[in-house]
Write an enzyme that holds these catalytic residues in place. Structure first.
Site, short mmCIF file in Angstrom:
data_model
loop_
_atom_site.label_atom_id
_atom_site.label_comp_id
_atom_site.label_asym_id
_atom_site.label_seq_id
_atom_site.Cartn_x
_atom_site.Cartn_y
_atom_site.Cartn_z
N ASP A 175 -1.71 2.63 -0.22
CA ASP A 175 -0.60 1.39 -1.16
C ASP A 175 -0.74 1.96 -2.74
O ASP A 175 -1.80 2.67 -2.93
CB ASP A 175 -0.95 -0.14 -0.90
CG ASP A 175 -0.18 -1.03 -1.86
OD1 ASP A 175 0.93 -0.87 -2.00
OD2 ASP A 175 -0.82 -1.61 -2.73
N ASP B 80 0.36 -0.22 -6.09
CA ASP B 80 -0.26 -1.34 -6.90
C ASP B 80 -1.47 -1.86 -6.31
O ASP B 80 -1.45 -2.43 -5.38
CB ASP B 80 1.15 -2.22 -7.05
CG ASP B 80 2.39 -1.47 -7.65
OD1 ASP B 80 2.09 -1.39 -9.07
OD2 ASP B 80 3.31 -1.21 -6.88
#
Length: 206
Positions: free
Chosen positions: A3, A5
């Site tokens: 991922d 963020d």
């Protein structure tokens, strides 16, 4: 698969600042620092319900946040220790990539500014809030990658849920948005607190 963020980029403060700026337009109350600590123990759907924002407005809010983040890219920094961990994994010849609901422009800009572009073999950006499992499945099918050969690393409960639906292993990291307490309740394969723990965690899942 990482991922972006909260897992690679330290975006939490910027996202809070942006969502507070957009609060009046989208009809929810601004978030204080105390609220952030409270929200870290909720999953994505609970946060939406608590905010009071109509569910149909969420995609438009996310799009606005992405656009606003584009102006913050130059201020964003990597999570402390993540670059060194990624360099070690790269040296060990793992194929590293990013799957994110952020925009391709934002991710590329961040990687270029922080001299991290060469660490990743692919970036798959623009997934929906709750559709990341479909994005992962489609990507693996397109690339001919067996799910058992993949590990997903993310900082939110929805990352764990997406990985489980895609039938891939998942490492939850507590340095991003969700707390380790709520991440552990969603039963990731491993939960870790520091980027330097990534190498051992990945080795354990092979």
């Amino acid at each position: 698969m990482f991922d972006f963020d909260g897992t690679i980029a330290d975006t939490l403060d910027s996202i809070v600042k942006i969502t507070n700026r957009l609060a009046g337009e989208f009809g929810y109350k601004k978030t204080t620092q105390e609220d952030v600590e409270y929200l870290r123990n909720m999953n994505s759907m609970q946060i939406i319900k608590t905010s009071g924002i109509p569910i149909f407005k969420v995609p438009f809010l996310l799009q606005m946040v992405k656009l606003e983040l584009n102006h913050e890219i130059q201020n964003l920094k990597p999570i402390p220790g993540i670059v060194e961990a990624l360099q070690i994994l790269n040296h060990k010849e793992y194929k590293l990539g990013i799957v994110t609901s952020n925009s391709l422009e934002n991710v590329k800009g961040f990687l270029e500014r922080n001299e991290m572009t060469k660490l990743f073999s692919f970036i798959h950006a623009g997934s929906t809030l709750f559709g990341k499992n479909k994005v992962i499945k489609n990507f693996l099918k397109k690339e001919g990658i067996p799910p058992e050969n993949v590990i997903y690393i993310g900082d939110e409960t929805r990352d764990i849920e997406a990985a489980k639906k895609a039938k891939i292993k998942v490492i939850a990291v507590s340095w991003g948005f969700n707390s380790k307490t709520v991440l552990s309740k969603h039963n990731p394969d491993i939960a870790i607190n520091n980027p330097q723990d990534l190498i051992e965690a990945i080795a354990r899942l092979q």
